[in-house]
Design an enzyme around this catalytic site. Structure first.
Site, PDB file in Angstrom:
ATOM      1  N   LYS A  50       0.857  -1.203   0.000  1.00 28.51           N
ATOM      2  CA  LYS A  50       0.000   0.000   0.000  1.00 28.51           C
ATOM      3  C   LYS A  50       0.891   1.250   0.000  1.00 28.51           C
ATOM      4  O   LYS A  50       2.101   1.163   0.240  1.00 28.51           O
ATOM      5  CB  LYS A  50      -0.894  -0.023   1.240  1.00 28.51           C
ATOM      6  CG  LYS A  50      -0.134   0.065   2.560  1.00 28.51           C
ATOM      7  CD  LYS A  50      -1.041  -0.230   3.753  1.00 28.51           C
ATOM      8  CE  LYS A  50      -0.249  -0.143   5.055  1.00 28.51           C
ATOM      9  NZ  LYS A  50      -1.030  -0.641   6.210  1.00 28.51           N
ATOM     10  N   TYR A 277      14.208  31.344   3.704  1.00 27.56           N
ATOM     11  CA  TYR A 277      12.990  32.023   4.189  1.00 27.56           C
ATOM     12  C   TYR A 277      13.052  32.212   5.701  1.00 27.56           C
ATOM     13  O   TYR A 277      13.469  31.307   6.434  1.00 27.56           O
ATOM     14  CB  TYR A 277      11.755  31.178   3.882  1.00 27.56           C
ATOM     15  CG  TYR A 277      11.330  31.173   2.440  1.00 27.56           C
ATOM     16  CD1 TYR A 277      10.974  32.365   1.794  1.00 27.56           C
ATOM     17  CD2 TYR A 277      11.259  29.977   1.741  1.00 27.56           C
ATOM     18  CE1 TYR A 277      10.552  32.341   0.464  1.00 27.56           C
ATOM     19  CE2 TYR A 277      10.845  29.950   0.415  1.00 27.56           C
ATOM     20  CZ  TYR A 277      10.500  31.139  -0.215  1.00 27.56           C
ATOM     21  OH  TYR A 277      10.092  31.111  -1.521  1.00 27.56           O
TER      22      TYR A 277
HETATM   23  C1  LIG Z   1      -0.169  -1.559   6.880  1.00 28.51           C
HETATM   24  C2  LIG Z   1      -0.689  -2.818   7.430  1.00 28.51           C
HETATM   25  C3  LIG Z   1       0.165  -3.896   7.676  1.00 28.51           C
HETATM   26  C4  LIG Z   1       1.671  -3.809   7.532  1.00 28.51           C
HETATM   27  O1  LIG Z   1       2.207  -3.153   8.657  1.00 28.51           O
HETATM   28  P1  LIG Z   1       3.802  -3.035   8.864  1.00 28.51           P
HETATM   29  O2  LIG Z   1       3.935  -2.486  10.241  1.00 28.51           O
HETATM   30  O3  LIG Z   1       4.279  -2.079   7.834  1.00 28.51           O
HETATM   31  O4  LIG Z   1       4.360  -4.390   8.688  1.00 28.51           O
HETATM   32  C5  LIG Z   1      -0.396  -5.095   8.096  1.00 28.51           C
HETATM   33  N1  LIG Z   1      -1.731  -5.206   8.260  1.00 28.51           N
HETATM   34  C6  LIG Z   1      -2.578  -4.180   8.055  1.00 28.51           C
HETATM   35  C7  LIG Z   1      -4.045  -4.362   8.272  1.00 28.51           C
HETATM   36  C8  LIG Z   1      -2.087  -2.952   7.647  1.00 28.51           C
HETATM   37  O5  LIG Z   1      -2.931  -1.929   7.453  1.00 28.51           O
END
Ligand SMILES: *Cc1c(COP(=O)(O)O)cnc(C)c1O
Length: 395
Positions: A50, A277
């Protein structure tokens, strides 16, 4: 889209910008292999891609993760899943976050599996599945104590019963998510795991058997095999970053992303001249500073103003003054020869700063640092040390 082709002979999508993120796909793949090697052979590894693979580029990362031994992928949105399907990925893809009823037909068209934690979403999925005949995979999401997305125990059982008895759907999984898996002394993770197990037991007692059950993110995967279930969902660790400062990664797991740039200008800052800035930094003694073409529009956070640092010639070059949208000024380390074109490491595996160090400098987490690197920064994908593809702003 207009394509401009000039006399340069470069392909129209060439991005020769000095600032670029190198994504080492060999490292990504070997990280997945190393994490896979810590799991029992029957436990599946779902690679979480993701957020454009945590800023690393999902289209290129996903095949490398599958080559490293992941059997499934996870995204947060339907459009992230669609992007992977359009790039030819055929592995199962789970959408972790809740989606709208209007998105369901599209999700089924792309063969995406869905995490379901509400009756409304299940009803929408049933309607769309019966209309399309596509038989989507459903993962019932239990809220075991994080109180974000998911159904309570009784609703989760009811949802699973409905899926299990509907020939238009596949009960692909039962899942939950931990709130504090990265905090070793907190008993909440065991409580969540126990509630999850009790729901699984109640379902099995009724003859309902989800094809897989999964709870663990990276932190839980690294910490305790009791939480592995039949699949782990690994995100941050496969990018070579620890889920929390105290958690160690398996041997050989290394950061996948390195951000490099080049000095665009060197000049001498006299006292009491100020830089940037707001004129927030002025040296006591004259000093050399270097301009680096990266700014907050690249995801190089404005919070790094007077706090972050880069590496030039193996030495630390602190950010001086405010980070602006497209440019940042650093102090040239003593005795390091610097001229326009000199290579700079903005974020790096070998020299630092690591994403974790940058996060700590500004009170956030390494996840947010890498995920925030903007599409404007071209990604240079490496295999065997060679750039095999460059991706920048979507065309
Ligand atoms: C993002 C996510 C993960 C992965 O988490 P990490 O800490 O990056 O390993 C796993 N399960 C769900 C439901 C998530 O949203």
């Amino acid at each position: 889209m207009t394509t401009f082709t000039g006399p340069s002979g470069l392909p129209p999508d060439a991005d020769r910008r000095a600032t670029r993120a190198e994504i080492d796909l060999d490292v990504l793949q070997s990280n997945v292999e190393a994490i896979r090697a810590t799991l029992a052979p029957v436990v599946e590894l779902m690679a979480v891609v993701k957020g454009n693979a945590y800023g690393h580029g999902a289209r290129m990362v996903a095949p490398a993760a599958l080559a490293g031994g992941a059997s499934r992928l996870a995204v947060a949105t339907v459009s992230e899943g669609r992007q992977l399907r359009q790039s030819g990925i055929e592995a199962p893809i789970l959408v972790l976050s809740p989606i709208n009823a209007q998105e369901v037909p599209l999700a089924l068209d792309y063969g995406l599996d869905l995490a379901i934690g509400t009756q409304d979403l299940l009803t929408a999925v049933v309607g769309a599945a019966e209309a399309s005949g596509s038989r989507p995979g459903v993962h019932i999401k239990l809220d075991s104590g994080m109180h974000r997305y998911g159904a309570d125990a009784d609703l989760a059982i009811s949802l699973a019963q409905q899926v299990g008895s509907n020939p238009s759907l596949r009960l692909d999984g039962l899942m939950t998510h931990f709130a504090v898996a990265d905090e070793p002394d907190d008993p909440a993770t065991d409580h969540q795991a126990a509630l999850f197990q009790s729901v699984l037991d109640r379902l099995r007692a009724q003859g309902i058997a989800p094809e897989r059950h999964h709870l663990a993110n990276s932190a839980a995967t690294l910490r305790d095999a009791r939480w592995h279930g039949s699949m782990v969902r690994v995100g941050i660790a496969m990018y070579g970053l620890p889920p929390a400062p105290g958690l160690t990664l398996p041997d050989g797991v290394r950061p996948v992303m390195t951000i490099r740039s080049q000095v665009a200008r060197v000049h001498r800052l006299e006292s009491p001249e100020a830089v940037g800035y707001g004129r927030t930094y002025s040296p006591d003694e004259p000093e050399s500073v270097a301009l680096i073409p990266i700014g907050y529009a690249d995801g190089y956070r404005r919070a790094f103003s007077n706090r972050g640092w880069m590496t030039i010639g193996g030495r630390r070059a602190p950010v001086v003054g405010r980070v602006s949208m497209d440019q940042t000024v650093v102090r040239v380390p003593d005795a390091v020869p610097v001229e326009p074109g000199t290579e700079v490491t903005v974020l790096g595996a070998e020299t630092g700063p690591s994403a974790t160090e940058l996060a700590e400098a500004i009170g956030t987490i390494n996840y947010e640092i890498v995920t925030g690197i903007a599409p404007r920064v071209p990604r240079h994908y490496l295999r065997q040390g060679q750039v095999i593809a460059v991706e920048s702003l979507p065309g």
